[in-house]
Design a protein around this motif. Structure first.
Motif, PDB file in Angstrom:
ATOM      1  N   SER A 148       0.854  -1.195   0.000  1.00 47.34           N
ATOM      2  CA  SER A 148       0.000   0.000   0.000  1.00 47.34           C
ATOM      3  C   SER A 148       0.886   1.240   0.000  1.00 47.34           C
ATOM      4  N   ASP A 149       1.989   1.180   0.743  1.00 47.67           N
ATOM      5  CA  ASP A 149       2.939   2.289   0.750  1.00 47.67           C
ATOM      6  C   ASP A 149       4.312   1.811   1.198  1.00 47.67           C
ATOM      7  N   LEU A 150       5.295   2.614   0.815  1.00 49.17           N
ATOM      8  CA  LEU A 150       6.690   2.284   1.112  1.00 49.17           C
ATOM      9  C   LEU A 150       7.297   3.445   1.885  1.00 49.17           C
ATOM     10  N   THR A 151       8.018   3.133   2.965  1.00 49.06           N
ATOM     11  CA  THR A 151       8.744   4.178   3.687  1.00 49.06           C
ATOM     12  C   THR A 151      10.185   3.703   3.773  1.00 49.06           C
ATOM     13  N   VAL A 152      11.083   4.387   3.065  1.00 44.16           N
ATOM     14  CA  VAL A 152      12.454   3.873   2.994  1.00 44.16           C
ATOM     15  C   VAL A 152      13.496   4.954   3.252  1.00 44.16           C
ATOM     16  N   MET A 153      14.547   4.548   3.974  1.00 42.89           N
ATOM     17  CA  MET A 153      15.731   5.390   4.142  1.00 42.89           C
ATOM     18  C   MET A 153      16.650   5.070   2.971  1.00 42.89           C
ATOM     19  N   VAL A 154      17.060   6.114   2.270  1.00 47.30           N
ATOM     20  CA  VAL A 154      17.969   5.940   1.129  1.00 47.30           C
ATOM     21  C   VAL A 154      19.028   7.038   1.191  1.00 47.30           C
ATOM     22  N   GLN A 155      20.040   6.905   0.331  1.00 50.72           N
ATOM     23  CA  GLN A 155      21.029   7.975   0.224  1.00 50.72           C
ATOM     24  C   GLN A 155      20.324   9.235  -0.280  1.00 50.72           C
ATOM     25  N   LYS A 156      20.734  10.415   0.239  1.00 46.15           N
ATOM     26  CA  LYS A 156      20.020  11.661  -0.081  1.00 46.15           C
ATOM     27  C   LYS A 156      19.940  11.903  -1.598  1.00 46.15           C
ATOM     28  N   GLU A 157      21.036  11.632  -2.307  1.00 42.35           N
ATOM     29  CA  GLU A 157      21.043  11.870  -3.762  1.00 42.35           C
ATOM     30  C   GLU A 157      20.033  10.954  -4.458  1.00 42.35           C
ATOM     31  N   VAL A 158      19.878   9.746  -3.938  1.00 43.57           N
ATOM     32  CA  VAL A 158      18.916   8.810  -4.540  1.00 43.57           C
ATOM     33  C   VAL A 158      17.496   9.320  -4.277  1.00 43.57           C
ATOM     34  N   ALA A 159      17.281   9.847  -3.070  1.00 46.91           N
ATOM     35  CA  ALA A 159      15.962  10.412  -2.739  1.00 46.91           C
ATOM     36  C   ALA A 159      15.633  11.527  -3.733  1.00 46.91           C
ATOM     37  N   GLU A 160      16.632  12.345  -4.049  1.00 44.14           N
ATOM     38  CA  GLU A 160      16.385  13.441  -5.001  1.00 44.14           C
ATOM     39  C   GLU A 160      16.036  12.883  -6.384  1.00 44.14           C
ATOM     40  N   ARG A 161      16.736  11.792  -6.778  1.00 44.36           N
ATOM     41  CA  ARG A 161      16.412  11.163  -8.074  1.00 44.36           C
ATOM     42  C   ARG A 161      14.991  10.616  -8.079  1.00 44.36           C
ATOM     43  N   MET A 162      14.546  10.156  -6.912  1.00 45.77           N
ATOM     44  CA  MET A 162      13.224   9.514  -6.851  1.00 45.77           C
ATOM     45  C   MET A 162      12.086  10.507  -7.048  1.00 45.77           C
TER      46      MET A 162
END
Ligand code: SAM
Length: 297
Positions: A148-162
């Motif tokens: 239903s939903d995803l909550t993930v910690m990722v590298q900041k640059e990857v978060a920006e790509r997302m």
């Protein structure tokens, strides 16, 4: 009521020492040690007692303890066998957690949802192993995992790509997949001091809510994602060449150009300039061309 006790340097260190555990870089092991970050992940994910949560990579169980406190049930998938006796110990106060020793990239999440949640969608929460962030996310999306939903910690640059759109240097296949399947939001940033050992990069928590229907409707979803891959495989090449060179396709340069021009794009257009709906139109043109060719053969 049991209380989470691992989200601080002393609590984490004590368990690691008791078991003589050494971090394995190859598994992307950076464990959380800041209570506030754990509390913020739980509130971002909006977890309640009716929820079934799948956690990717529990480590020593730091986030898992918080999940077990707030969710109905938790299933945690951990690849590193050396962590199993630790998890058995740190999760022994909670009776609503199952730990699976498996590689998440090879785990059938539909089967877990069927077995443990009557087939209903699960919430996925993770402090992800950064070395395989993209394969994990693309696998969840394209493999049809019921979430239903995803909550993930990722590298900041990857978060920006997302969360970015066309025109940005960060725009790519991951941005398009994230926006096709979900509505994403960067919830908060997390510094290296919140992990043990400290990573060399900054991090961010991204919350993604699955869309009921994708924002564009295409004739062939697989063709759309192959097209997106073809476009960003060779970023510096034109889209026409990207399509003609892509091993998963059998379009000639002429066919690629015909589809590009039918959409009203310049022959020299590159994938990074196209929005999701423009990719959708192009995928449909290629689908038509493929259909015509198949009828002629
Ligand atoms: N959840 C813990 C925390 O927040 O402290 C640990 C997070 S750590 C960044 C990532 C975890 O994912 C590690 O425990 C690692 O062993 C595990 N992991 C790495 N690759 C994995 C895979 N392919 N499948 C399942 N777990 C994996």
């Amino acid at each position: 009521m049991p209380k989470p006790y691992l989200a601080n340097p002393a609590g984490c260190r004590k368990v690691l020492d008791r078991y003589g555990f050494s971090f394995r870089k190859k598994f992307g092991q950076n464990f959380l040690i800041r209570e506030q970050v754990l509390e913020d992940i739980i509130s971002t994910a909006g977890i309640g007692k009716d929820d079934f949560v799948l956690e990717i990579g529990p480590g020593i169980g730091t986030l898992t303890q918080y999940l077990a406190e707030s969710a109905g049930r938790v299933c945690a998938v951990e690849i590193d066998r050396a962590l199993l006796p630790i998890l058995e110990d740190t999760l022994s106060d909670w009776d609503n957690v199952t730990v699976l020793n498996a590689d998440i990239l090879k785990t059938d999440i539909q089967e877990i949802a069927d077995r443990e949640n009557e087939g209903r969608p699960v919430k996925i929460v993770a402090n992800l192993p950064y070395y395989i962030t993209t394969p994990i996310l693309m696998g969840l999306f394209e493999g049809g995992a019921p979430f239903s939903d995803l909550t993930v910690m990722v590298q900041k640059e990857v978060a920006e790509r997302m969360v970015t759109g066309p025109g940005s240097k960060n725009y790519g296949a991951l941005s398009l997949a994230v926006s096709y399947y979900t509505e994403p939001e960067i919830s908060f940033l997390v510094g290296p001091e919140c992990f043990m050992p400290r990573p060399k990069v900054d991090s961010a928590v991204v919350h993604m809510v699955r869309r009921d229907v994708p924002p564009v409707s295409v004739r062939d979803e697989k063709l759309l994602f192959d097209l997106i891959r073809a476009s960003f495989n060779e970023r510096r090449k034109t889209l026409q060449n990207g399509i003609a060179n892509y091993a998963g396709f059998s379009f000639s340069k002429e066919e690629a150009l015909r589809a590009i021009e039918a959409c009203g794009f310049k022959p020299t257009v590159r994938g990074e300039a196209l929005s999701l709906s423009e990719f959708g139109r192009l995928a449909d043109e290629l689908c038509l061309i493929r259909g015509q060719r198949n009828r002629q053969d």
